[in-house]
Design a protein around this motif. Structure first.
Motif, PDB file in Angstrom:
ATOM      1  N   ALA A  85     -67.237  34.956  -7.640  1.00  0.00           N
ATOM      2  CA  ALA A  85     -67.203  35.623  -8.936  1.00  0.00           C
ATOM      3  C   ALA A  85     -68.078  36.876  -8.848  1.00  0.00           C
ATOM      4  O   ALA A  85     -69.079  36.902  -8.122  1.00  0.00           O
ATOM      5  N   THR A  86     -67.695  37.890  -9.581  1.00  0.00           N
ATOM      6  CA  THR A  86     -68.448  39.136  -9.600  1.00  0.00           C
ATOM      7  C   THR A  86     -69.636  39.003 -10.540  1.00  0.00           C
ATOM      8  O   THR A  86     -69.485  38.602 -11.688  1.00  0.00           O
ATOM      9  N   VAL A  87     -70.809  39.372 -10.042  1.00  0.00           N
ATOM     10  CA  VAL A  87     -72.030  39.389 -10.853  1.00  0.00           C
ATOM     11  C   VAL A  87     -72.249  40.792 -11.401  1.00  0.00           C
ATOM     12  O   VAL A  87     -72.556  40.984 -12.574  1.00  0.00           O
ATOM     13  N   ARG A  88     -72.091  41.790 -10.535  1.00  0.00           N
ATOM     14  CA  ARG A  88     -72.300  43.186 -10.932  1.00  0.00           C
ATOM     15  C   ARG A  88     -71.413  44.075 -10.069  1.00  0.00           C
ATOM     16  O   ARG A  88     -71.250  43.845  -8.881  1.00  0.00           O
ATOM     17  N   LEU A  89     -70.856  45.103 -10.697  1.00  0.00           N
ATOM     18  CA  LEU A  89     -70.054  46.080  -9.976  1.00  0.00           C
ATOM     19  C   LEU A  89     -70.491  47.465 -10.439  1.00  0.00           C
ATOM     20  O   LEU A  89     -70.389  47.786 -11.620  1.00  0.00           O
ATOM     21  N   ASN A  90     -71.011  48.253  -9.515  1.00  0.00           N
ATOM     22  CA  ASN A  90     -71.423  49.631  -9.806  1.00  0.00           C
ATOM     23  C   ASN A  90     -70.467  50.567  -9.087  1.00  0.00           C
ATOM     24  O   ASN A  90     -70.306  50.471  -7.869  1.00  0.00           O
ATOM     25  N   CYS A  91     -69.845  51.463  -9.835  1.00  0.00           N
ATOM     26  CA  CYS A  91     -68.832  52.348  -9.269  1.00  0.00           C
ATOM     27  C   CYS A  91     -69.133  53.802  -9.611  1.00  0.00           C
ATOM     28  O   CYS A  91     -69.509  54.110 -10.739  1.00  0.00           O
ATOM     29  N   ASP A  92     -68.934  54.662  -8.635  1.00  0.00           N
ATOM     30  CA  ASP A  92     -69.005  56.099  -8.837  1.00  0.00           C
ATOM     31  C   ASP A  92     -67.609  56.667  -8.609  1.00  0.00           C
ATOM     32  O   ASP A  92     -67.058  56.566  -7.514  1.00  0.00           O
TER      33      ASP A  92
END
Length: 156
Positions: A85-92
């Protein structure tokens, strides 16, 4: 009208094969494709189709983030044989994908502690990077490796 988007409307690059999503979200946003690079390593890809674009004709940012989530997090499935499961996703966001572009993405495992994995990822079209970022993913439960996946012995 069907909401099943698993049928491709254009040719895909050589080396890619259709991912068989039997149900769920991946089936709704697809079709998605897999290209194996080696044991436990693969790229994920999709062709930008009409159902992926915003009002400007660009691939919707939500689609790119969903794709990045799957492309980056699947290294845990491929290498560690865990569902996750995704906890955090940081995208630029660096560039846009257009209708008809073939978008590719993959992730690089940076660290693991207590079954929480840090992954650095990239999404691109050809030579142009669309998005970079990092994800934190939590391993949920072991699962048997699928053909072409390499499971490493997990410590701890």
């Amino acid at each position: 009208m069907s909401d099943d988007f698993t049928q491709a409307s254009a040719a895909i690059p050589e080396g890619y094969s259709l991912l068989d999503w039997p149900r769920g979200f991946g089936r709704r946003i697809g079709p998605l494709y897999d290209r194996r690079r080696g044991p436990g390593e693969a790229w994920l890809g999709f062709r930008v189709e009409e159902h992926h674009v915003n009002s400007l004709g660009n691939c919707h940012g939500g689609m790119l983030m969903s794709f990045a989530d799957m492309a980056w997090g699947r290294i845990i499935s491929l290498r560690m044989s865990y569902s996750w499961a995704t906890v955090r996703l940081n995208c630029d966001f660096l560039s846009a994908a257009q209708l008809g572009d073939f978008v590719e993405g993959d992730g690089e495992l940076l660290a693991e502690q207590d079954r929480v994995f840090t992954v650095r990822g990239r999404v691109w079209v050809g030579e142009r990077t669309l998005m970079t970022g990092t994800g934190i993913f939590k391993a949920l439960s072991p699962r048997p490796p699928r053909p072409g996946e390499l499971a490493y012995a997990a410590e701890g």
